[in-house]
Motif scaffolding. Structure first.
Motif, PDB file in Angstrom:
ATOM      1  N   SER A 126       1.131  -1.459  -0.378  1.00 53.36           N
ATOM      2  CA  SER A 126      -0.211  -0.319   0.125  1.00 53.36           C
ATOM      3  C   SER A 126       0.972   1.044  -0.252  1.00 53.36           C
ATOM      4  O   SER A 126       1.724   1.167  -0.085  1.00 53.36           O
ATOM      5  CB  SER A 126      -1.100  -0.112   1.102  1.00 53.36           C
ATOM      6  OG  SER A 126       0.015   0.208   1.842  1.00 53.36           O
ATOM      7  N   GLY A 127      -0.413   1.960  -0.307  1.00 57.83           N
ATOM      8  CA  GLY A 127       0.769   3.414  -0.063  1.00 57.83           C
ATOM      9  C   GLY A 127       1.412   4.266   1.662  1.00 57.83           C
ATOM     10  O   GLY A 127       2.931   4.434   1.534  1.00 57.83           O
ATOM     11  N   THR A 128       1.037   3.510   2.022  1.00 60.99           N
ATOM     12  CA  THR A 128       0.912   4.167   3.300  1.00 60.99           C
ATOM     13  C   THR A 128       1.888   3.116   4.085  1.00 60.99           C
ATOM     14  O   THR A 128       2.533   3.298   4.672  1.00 60.99           O
ATOM     15  CB  THR A 128      -0.083   4.372   4.588  1.00 60.99           C
ATOM     16  OG1 THR A 128       0.449   4.940   5.260  1.00 60.99           O
ATOM     17  CG2 THR A 128      -0.567   2.458   5.015  1.00 60.99           C
ATOM     18  N   GLU A 129       2.290   2.021   3.494  1.00 61.06           N
ATOM     19  CA  GLU A 129       3.219   0.920   3.953  1.00 61.06           C
ATOM     20  C   GLU A 129       4.912   1.494   3.242  1.00 61.06           C
ATOM     21  O   GLU A 129       5.659   0.966   3.649  1.00 61.06           O
ATOM     22  CB  GLU A 129       3.042  -0.971   3.883  1.00 61.06           C
ATOM     23  CG  GLU A 129       4.302  -1.315   4.142  1.00 61.06           C
ATOM     24  CD  GLU A 129       3.992  -2.943   3.337  1.00 61.06           C
ATOM     25  OE1 GLU A 129       2.931  -2.972   3.280  1.00 61.06           O
ATOM     26  OE2 GLU A 129       5.063  -3.723   3.465  1.00 61.06           O
ATOM     27  N   PHE A 154      -0.541  14.242   2.183  1.00 61.45           N
ATOM     28  CA  PHE A 154      -0.864  13.072   3.079  1.00 61.45           C
ATOM     29  C   PHE A 154      -0.337  12.300   2.745  1.00 61.45           C
ATOM     30  O   PHE A 154       0.093  12.421   1.639  1.00 61.45           O
ATOM     31  CB  PHE A 154      -2.590  12.962   1.985  1.00 61.45           C
ATOM     32  CG  PHE A 154      -2.951  11.941   2.681  1.00 61.45           C
ATOM     33  CD1 PHE A 154      -4.105  12.477   3.552  1.00 61.45           C
ATOM     34  CD2 PHE A 154      -2.910  10.349   2.054  1.00 61.45           C
ATOM     35  CE1 PHE A 154      -4.928  11.357   4.007  1.00 61.45           C
ATOM     36  CE2 PHE A 154      -3.487   9.751   2.499  1.00 61.45           C
ATOM     37  CZ  PHE A 154      -4.654   9.740   3.259  1.00 61.45           C
ATOM     38  N   HIS A 155       0.601  11.175   3.513  1.00 59.81           N
ATOM     39  CA  HIS A 155       1.041  10.709   3.669  1.00 59.81           C
ATOM     40  C   HIS A 155       0.720   8.827   3.474  1.00 59.81           C
ATOM     41  O   HIS A 155       1.850   7.767   3.672  1.00 59.81           O
ATOM     42  CB  HIS A 155       2.368  10.867   4.021  1.00 59.81           C
ATOM     43  CG  HIS A 155       3.439  11.456   3.361  1.00 59.81           C
ATOM     44  ND1 HIS A 155       3.599  12.433   2.003  1.00 59.81           N
ATOM     45  CD2 HIS A 155       3.322  13.011   4.061  1.00 59.81           C
ATOM     46  CE1 HIS A 155       4.294  13.174   2.371  1.00 59.81           C
ATOM     47  NE2 HIS A 155       3.790  13.371   3.843  1.00 59.81           N
ATOM     48  N   GLY A 156      -0.796   8.978   4.022  1.00 63.10           N
ATOM     49  CA  GLY A 156      -1.447   7.772   4.267  1.00 63.10           C
ATOM     50  C   GLY A 156      -1.700   7.676   5.698  1.00 63.10           C
ATOM     51  O   GLY A 156      -1.639   8.946   6.447  1.00 63.10           O
ATOM     52  N   CYS A 238      10.608  11.608  -1.425  1.00 65.53           N
ATOM     53  CA  CYS A 238       9.798  12.188  -2.686  1.00 65.53           C
ATOM     54  C   CYS A 238       8.218  11.458  -2.682  1.00 65.53           C
ATOM     55  O   CYS A 238       8.551  10.384  -2.961  1.00 65.53           O
ATOM     56  CB  CYS A 238       9.803  12.619  -4.231  1.00 65.53           C
ATOM     57  SG  CYS A 238      11.005  14.019  -4.413  1.00 65.53           S
ATOM     58  N   ASP A 239       7.272  11.598  -1.715  1.00 62.50           N
ATOM     59  CA  ASP A 239       6.196  11.012  -1.739  1.00 62.50           C
ATOM     60  C   ASP A 239       5.241  10.920  -3.179  1.00 62.50           C
ATOM     61  O   ASP A 239       4.614  11.897  -3.121  1.00 62.50           O
ATOM     62  CB  ASP A 239       5.142  11.461  -0.702  1.00 62.50           C
ATOM     63  CG  ASP A 239       3.928  10.180  -0.478  1.00 62.50           C
ATOM     64  OD1 ASP A 239       3.927   8.684  -1.696  1.00 62.50           O
ATOM     65  OD2 ASP A 239       3.424   9.900   0.519  1.00 62.50           O
ATOM     66  N   GLU A 240       5.498  10.345  -4.318  1.00 63.54           N
ATOM     67  CA  GLU A 240       4.941  10.301  -5.750  1.00 63.54           C
ATOM     68  C   GLU A 240       3.687   9.073  -5.642  1.00 63.54           C
ATOM     69  O   GLU A 240       3.516   8.571  -7.092  1.00 63.54           O
ATOM     70  CB  GLU A 240       5.985  10.191  -6.627  1.00 63.54           C
ATOM     71  CG  GLU A 240       6.716  11.437  -6.571  1.00 63.54           C
ATOM     72  CD  GLU A 240       7.041  12.178  -8.314  1.00 63.54           C
ATOM     73  OE1 GLU A 240       6.495  11.901  -8.899  1.00 63.54           O
ATOM     74  OE2 GLU A 240       7.920  12.756  -8.136  1.00 63.54           O
ATOM     75  N   VAL A 241       3.204   8.229  -4.112  1.00 66.36           N
ATOM     76  CA  VAL A 241       2.553   7.241  -4.173  1.00 66.36           C
ATOM     77  C   VAL A 241       1.262   7.841  -4.957  1.00 66.36           C
ATOM     78  O   VAL A 241       0.588   7.170  -5.747  1.00 66.36           O
ATOM     79  CB  VAL A 241       1.384   7.660  -3.252  1.00 66.36           C
ATOM     80  CG1 VAL A 241       0.513   6.169  -2.888  1.00 66.36           C
ATOM     81  CG2 VAL A 241       3.180   6.224  -2.296  1.00 66.36           C
ATOM     82  N   GLN A 242       0.709   9.518  -5.314  1.00 70.95           N
ATOM     83  CA  GLN A 242      -0.138  10.045  -6.018  1.00 70.95           C
ATOM     84  C   GLN A 242      -0.489   9.635  -7.228  1.00 70.95           C
ATOM     85  O   GLN A 242      -0.506   9.381  -8.712  1.00 70.95           O
ATOM     86  CB  GLN A 242      -1.401  11.074  -5.191  1.00 70.95           C
ATOM     87  CG  GLN A 242      -2.485  10.719  -6.098  1.00 70.95           C
ATOM     88  CD  GLN A 242      -3.731  11.594  -4.919  1.00 70.95           C
ATOM     89  OE1 GLN A 242      -4.586  11.933  -4.818  1.00 70.95           O
ATOM     90  NE2 GLN A 242      -3.168  11.682  -3.600  1.00 70.95           N
ATOM     91  N   CYS A 243       1.088  10.830  -6.876  1.00 66.78           N
ATOM     92  CA  CYS A 243       1.632  11.933  -8.528  1.00 66.78           C
ATOM     93  C   CYS A 243       2.552  10.779  -9.584  1.00 66.78           C
ATOM     94  O   CYS A 243       2.657  11.859 -10.594  1.00 66.78           O
ATOM     95  CB  CYS A 243       1.842  13.402  -7.805  1.00 66.78           C
ATOM     96  SG  CYS A 243       3.000  13.662  -7.453  1.00 66.78           S
ATOM     97  N   ALA A 268       2.557   3.817  -5.301  1.00 68.88           N
ATOM     98  CA  ALA A 268       1.643   2.719  -5.413  1.00 68.88           C
ATOM     99  C   ALA A 268       0.848   2.963  -6.108  1.00 68.88           C
ATOM    100  O   ALA A 268       0.928   2.868  -7.254  1.00 68.88           O
ATOM    101  CB  ALA A 268       1.762   2.988  -4.252  1.00 68.88           C
ATOM    102  N   LYS A 269      -0.391   3.314  -5.856  1.00 65.58           N
ATOM    103  CA  LYS A 269      -1.802   2.870  -6.104  1.00 65.58           C
ATOM    104  C   LYS A 269      -1.522   2.843  -7.874  1.00 65.58           C
ATOM    105  O   LYS A 269      -2.270   1.023  -7.927  1.00 65.58           O
ATOM    106  CB  LYS A 269      -1.794   5.095  -6.444  1.00 65.58           C
ATOM    107  CG  LYS A 269      -2.280   5.174  -5.351  1.00 65.58           C
ATOM    108  CD  LYS A 269      -3.384   5.993  -5.192  1.00 65.58           C
ATOM    109  CE  LYS A 269      -3.518   6.865  -4.084  1.00 65.58           C
ATOM    110  NZ  LYS A 269      -4.022   6.747  -3.161  1.00 65.58           N
ATOM    111  N   ALA A 270      -1.016   3.251  -8.873  1.00 67.72           N
ATOM    112  CA  ALA A 270      -1.181   3.207  -9.890  1.00 67.72           C
ATOM    113  C   ALA A 270      -0.295   1.942  -9.919  1.00 67.72           C
ATOM    114  O   ALA A 270      -1.254   1.375 -11.516  1.00 67.72           O
ATOM    115  CB  ALA A 270      -0.986   3.688 -10.650  1.00 67.72           C
TER     116      ALA A 270
END
Ligand code: PLP
Length: 463
Positions: A126-129, A154-156, A238-243, A268-270
């Motif tokens: 997951s993103g938060t993990e 927002f990081h989880g 860099c948290d690119e979980v979403q972007c 993560a995500k995509a």
């Protein structure tokens, strides 16, 4: 009665329509109440690409994409085909005391698109993990405790990630958090410099496009953040979980900024292709080696389901599809078009204070109008009810009248965020712009907001 094993979908059909009652009873009653109140209980039955269909066959444009998971569109046939082949093969999944070819190939392919310094991968679920892993790796490598993060970040929502969440709303009533978290304003170089001055910070973490607000980092901030981190011995995350993975029009958003390479990249995500949860901490080999520094410590950070075959196949297939179908390029083209059009129509609406974002991650921000007594009264009346109600008066007609699914981006913000799949066409974006124009025009018409409020009231009674 349909047989559960022989005709699973037939079996499922026998329960059609029970989902809201089941969720109210066993999963999350407050969520069901919210859906019913705003009339979002559509009971979708089918999905393909950027579209959803409800039980009556109505077609919707999905600009929420499961919070960014369906970046390739829903049920992508090429990803599904790979997944089906993997399932059919009876592979020796998760042996644990062995190395899987699939995860090795997924790591090789992912790192090819990051940048050459980022050659090591830890797979998560997951993103938060992923963020939790990044924080641990930074602390281990630097032997320091503190983490600097940004306001509105927002990081989880697990305890470590929540410690660096920039919205108090998510933290309230969950007790104490991981010590050493230091918040600074977004894009504030002087504040970052001050936070790093003691040379006791393990890492500075930032989303290049903030998920909750769609604010974008400035080139100067990125450059200075990297320089200040290096000078103080802190890692740059860099948290690119979403972007990440193409959404902003580059494989990774940090690549917009020349000479920037984070020490740790969160993904993560995509990567899941919308099929199986998967994330990845991508970092420099010496950082990874500081964690796994001996045979005794070779699983000192680990997870049971990480690197499972289906997740790895989904990741590998998604990376191939993003590359083969030129989705990064499409995100840049469609993103540029839709942002330009949205800015044009936004200028005509007195409630719109900003349109911002990058590529296919963009948002529209609403604020109290600078002038116009009646408009200001309307804004104040809605805010007297509840913060965020104004946003509801946008997303409700977008869904009910124009069949476009979206959501208010965060709590205590008036930003509505859009995350279209990277497969969208110009026609899809025109569908959205036409709808948005109509909804924005309606905000200044007398009676339109009242209509939405009546709908909300009726929804609340129904709920
Ligand atoms: N980091 C960012 C930037 C996110 O946007 C999110 C989720 O939206 C997360 C981390 C957490 O991901 P997950 O919900 O998969 O735990």
């Amino acid at each position: 009665m349909a047989d559960f094993y022989a005709d699973f979908h037939g079996w499922l059909q026998q329960h059609a329509g029970r989902q809201y009652d089941l969720h109210a009873e066993h999963v999350n009653a407050a969520f069901v109440k919210m859906l019913k109140t705003i009339g979002f209980d559509k009971g979708y039955t089918r999905a393909q690409g950027p579209y959803l269909w409800d039980k009556d066959g109505n077609k919707y444009l999905d600009l929420l994409t499961g919070w960014g998971v369906f970046a390739l569109g829903r049920n992508h046939p090429k990803v599904r085909n790979v997944m089906e082949q993997v399932i059919a093969k009876d592979l020796p999944n998760l042996v644990r005391m062995d190395c899987s070819l699939l995860s090795g190939l997924a790591a090789e392919t992912l790192t090819r698109h990051a940048s050459h310094g980022l050659a090591s991968v830890f797979f998560t679920n997951s993103g938060t993990e992923t963020v939790e892993g990044a924080l641990k790796f930074a602390r281990c490598f630097t032997k320091r405790q503190k983490i600097v993060y940004c306001d509105h970040a927002f990081h989880g929502l697990t305890t470590g990630s929540l410690s660096i969440n920039g919205a108090d709303f998510f933290k309230e009533r969950f007790g104490e958090f991981v010590p050493g978290a230091v918040k600074i304003p977004f894009n504030d170089i002087a504040a970052l410099e001050q936070a790093l001055a003691g040379k006791d910070v393990a890492a500075f973490i930032v989303e290049p496009v903030q998920g909750k607000t769609c604010d974008v980092v400035t080139a100067e901030f990125m450059r200075e953040a990297q320089r200040l981190c290096k000078a103080s011995g802190a890692l740059f995350i860099c948290d690119e979980v979403q972007c990440g993975l193409g959404r902003t029009g580059k494989w990774f958003c940090f690549q917009y900024f020349e000479g920037i390479e984070p020490d740790i990249l969160c993904v993560a995500k995509a990567l899941s292709g919308g099929y199986v949860p998967v994330g990845a901490v991508v970092t420099r080999p010496e950082i990874m080696k500081s964690v796994f520094n001996s045979m005794e410590r070779c699983v000192v950070h680990s997870n049971t389901f990480g690197q499972n075959d289906l997740a790895m196949a989904a990741a590998l297939a998604s990376l191939h599809v993003i590359e083969d179908e030129k989705l990064v390029e499409n995100a840049a083209i469609q993103g540029e078009y839709v942002m330009r059009r949205l800015k044009e129509i936004g200028q005509k609406c007195p409630f719109v204070s900003d349109v911002r974002g990058k590529g296919l991650m963009f948002g529209i921000d609403f604020a109290r109008p600078a002038g116009g007594f009646l408009l200001q009264q309307k804004w104040d009346a809605l805010h007297a009810m509840n913060f965020g109600v104004f946003g509801q008066t946008i997303i409700i007609p977008l869904l009910q009248q124009h069949r476009i699914l979206t959501q208010v981006a965060g709590y205590h913000t008036e930003v509505i965020k859009f995350l279209p799949p990277m497969t969208v066409t110009r026609e899809d974006m025109d569908w959205f712009i036409t709808a948005m124009e109509d909804v924005l025009q309606a905000t200044t018409r007398t009676g339109s907001t009242l209509k939405t409020m009546v709908k909300l009231g009726m929804g609340a009674v129904r709920a």
